[in-house]
Design an enzyme around this catalytic site. Structure first.
Site, PDB file in Angstrom:
ATOM      1  N   GLU A   1     -13.414   4.092 -70.748  1.00 12.97           N
ATOM      2  CA  GLU A   1     -14.683   4.218 -70.024  1.00 12.97           C
ATOM      3  C   GLU A   1     -15.339   5.553 -70.377  1.00 12.97           C
ATOM      4  O   GLU A   1     -15.002   6.586 -69.789  1.00 12.97           O
ATOM      5  CB  GLU A   1     -14.438   4.198 -68.507  1.00 12.97           C
ATOM      6  CG  GLU A   1     -13.880   2.906 -67.979  1.00 12.97           C
ATOM      7  CD  GLU A   1     -14.212   2.731 -66.501  1.00 12.97           C
ATOM      8  OE1 GLU A   1     -14.944   1.792 -66.187  1.00 12.97           O
ATOM      9  OE2 GLU A   1     -13.761   3.544 -65.679  1.00 12.97           O
TER      10      GLU A   1
ATOM     11  N   GLY B   1     -22.261   3.983 -64.871  1.00 15.23           N
ATOM     12  CA  GLY B   1     -23.361   4.012 -63.913  1.00 15.23           C
ATOM     13  C   GLY B   1     -24.683   4.510 -64.485  1.00 15.23           C
ATOM     14  O   GLY B   1     -25.617   4.792 -63.738  1.00 15.23           O
TER      15      GLY B   1
ATOM     16  N   SER C   1     -21.354   0.548 -67.585  1.00  7.28           N
ATOM     17  CA  SER C   1     -22.610  -0.196 -67.631  1.00  7.28           C
ATOM     18  C   SER C   1     -22.464  -1.605 -68.218  1.00  7.28           C
ATOM     19  O   SER C   1     -23.364  -2.098 -68.901  1.00  7.28           O
ATOM     20  CB  SER C   1     -23.697   0.604 -68.377  1.00  7.28           C
ATOM     21  OG  SER C   1     -24.001   1.792 -67.662  1.00  7.28           O
TER      22      SER C   1
ATOM     23  N   GLU D   1     -13.934   9.517 -62.346  1.00 12.43           N
ATOM     24  CA  GLU D   1     -14.445  10.096 -61.097  1.00 12.43           C
ATOM     25  C   GLU D   1     -13.344  10.869 -60.381  1.00 12.43           C
ATOM     26  O   GLU D   1     -13.606  11.898 -59.752  1.00 12.43           O
ATOM     27  CB  GLU D   1     -15.035   8.981 -60.217  1.00 12.43           C
ATOM     28  CG  GLU D   1     -16.366   8.482 -60.796  1.00 12.43           C
ATOM     29  CD  GLU D   1     -16.649   6.996 -60.578  1.00 12.43           C
ATOM     30  OE1 GLU D   1     -15.986   6.376 -59.737  1.00 12.43           O
ATOM     31  OE2 GLU D   1     -17.539   6.475 -61.277  1.00 12.43           O
TER      32      GLU D   1
ATOM     33  N   LYS E   1     -15.061   0.979 -56.281  1.00 14.18           N
ATOM     34  CA  LYS E   1     -15.147   2.433 -56.015  1.00 14.18           C
ATOM     35  C   LYS E   1     -15.156   2.654 -54.496  1.00 14.18           C
ATOM     36  O   LYS E   1     -14.507   1.883 -53.778  1.00 14.18           O
ATOM     37  CB  LYS E   1     -16.360   3.033 -56.723  1.00 14.18           C
ATOM     38  CG  LYS E   1     -16.386   2.648 -58.206  1.00 14.18           C
ATOM     39  CD  LYS E   1     -17.368   3.426 -59.018  1.00 14.18           C
ATOM     40  CE  LYS E   1     -17.293   2.970 -60.477  1.00 14.18           C
ATOM     41  NZ  LYS E   1     -18.090   3.782 -61.378  1.00 14.18           N
TER      42      LYS E   1
ATOM     43  N   ASN F   1     -14.430  -2.953 -60.017  1.00 12.59           N
ATOM     44  CA  ASN F   1     -14.041  -1.719 -59.328  1.00 12.59           C
ATOM     45  C   ASN F   1     -15.109  -1.413 -58.280  1.00 12.59           C
ATOM     46  O   ASN F   1     -16.222  -1.045 -58.620  1.00 12.59           O
ATOM     47  CB  ASN F   1     -13.921  -0.574 -60.346  1.00 12.59           C
ATOM     48  CG  ASN F   1     -13.577   0.751 -59.678  1.00 12.59           C
ATOM     49  OD1 ASN F   1     -13.240   0.797 -58.487  1.00 12.59           O
ATOM     50  ND2 ASN F   1     -13.668   1.836 -60.442  1.00 12.59           N
TER      51      ASN F   1
ATOM     52  N   HIS G   1      -9.141   7.393 -63.153  1.00 13.37           N
ATOM     53  CA  HIS G   1     -10.573   7.117 -63.314  1.00 13.37           C
ATOM     54  C   HIS G   1     -11.317   8.448 -63.485  1.00 13.37           C
ATOM     55  O   HIS G   1     -10.962   9.447 -62.859  1.00 13.37           O
ATOM     56  CB  HIS G   1     -11.115   6.353 -62.104  1.00 13.37           C
ATOM     57  CG  HIS G   1     -12.465   5.778 -62.357  1.00 13.37           C
ATOM     58  ND1 HIS G   1     -13.614   6.544 -62.328  1.00 13.37           N
ATOM     59  CD2 HIS G   1     -12.858   4.524 -62.688  1.00 13.37           C
ATOM     60  CE1 HIS G   1     -14.648   5.774 -62.628  1.00 13.37           C
ATOM     61  NE2 HIS G   1     -14.215   4.549 -62.847  1.00 13.37           N
TER      62      HIS G   1
END
Ligand code: 13P
Length: 252
Positions: free
Chosen positions: A166, A172, A212, A96, A10, A8, A94
């Site tokens: 996730e 991250g 991660s 985010e 992003k 991904n 996602h």
């Protein structure tokens, strides 16, 4: 079940860098028994496709879509447009997007339904926050996210779907979820799928882990029961590192 690894990007890489990434990745030696895909920003999909040429690996994925067919939805891209382009997969929900764009379970369900109706594999992302895990609510939260997201999906079609677990706190952060905890969550998620589609069908739906994942820990996830692949952010931004990660995903 064949494992699936998705890179991904992003909000990284416009068309120029996207083309370069694909060309570099095509030089990598890749394991045969793993499906590999790359989730690319909309504007970079044509450059990624052009650089792929006749190659079919990695499969191209989008990172989001809108649920309506067409009409007055300024700025949005529909599943039918992605189908016309030839995208094979698309991420939805996602964390985010849930956090920065206010996406709700209902929106995610509609997006996933629209994708499947247009022959694109939805990759539905779910995950708990650190606070939810601390309070012991993580299983309940994620199970509810999954149940809501699959509301409009069918399992008896040629277009499957994928669930990506996730945990928000692992994304991250360099602090991955330990594989055993991820496995426990995947078992819980499969339980939700079994309730709707039956146990046999639920066994055929891929549940992948993200947060991660890197070249050092990928093999442990891939060899943990119930984890059917990985969704990788940072460690996939460099095409050579992603190639290394894909090779490290299978036992030597
Ligand atoms: P990282 O691999 O950078 O933690 O990101 C995970 C992710 O959000 C992939 O969708």
């Amino acid at each position: 079940m064949k494992k699936l690894i998705i890179s991904n990007w992003k909000m990284n890489y416009g068309p120029i860098k996207a083309g370069a990434w694909i060309r570099a990745f095509r030089r990598e030696r890749l394991p045969k028994d793993v499906d590999i895909a790359v989730a690319v920003p909309f504007v970079s999909l044509p450059a990624a496709r052009a650089s792929l040429g006749r190659a079919s690996i990695p499969a191209l994925s989008a990172q989001d879509c809108f649920w309506a067919e067409e009409g007055a939805y300024t700025g949005e891209i529909s599943a039918s447009m992605l189908h016309e382009f030839g995208t094979e997969m698309c991420l939805v929900g996602h964390s985010e997007r849930r956090a920065f764009c206010g996406e709700t379970d209902d929106m995610i369900a509609k997006k996933a339904g629209s994708l499947q109706a247009h022959n694109i594999v939805p990759v539905i992302c779910v995950g708990d926050t650190a606070v939810q895990r601390k309070k012991g609510e993580h299983m309940k939260v994620v199970k509810a996210q999954v149940a809501a997201a699959i509301a409009m999906l069918k399992a008896d079609t040629k277009i499957p779907f994928v669930i990506a677990y996730e945990p928000v706190w692992a994304i991250g952060s360099g602090k991955p979820c330990v594989p055993q905890d991820a496995r426990d969550m995947h078992v819980a998620i499969r339980g939700v799928l079994a309730k709707k589609f039956g146990a046999t069908t639920s066994e055929k739906i891929r549940i992948i882990y993200g947060g991660s994942v890197d070249t050092r820990n990928i093999l442990e996830y891939m060899t943990t029961m119930g984890i059917d692949g990985a969704l990788v952010g940072g460690a996939s931004l460099d095409p050579r590192n992603f190639g290394l990660l894909c090779r490290a995903a299978v036992p030597a």
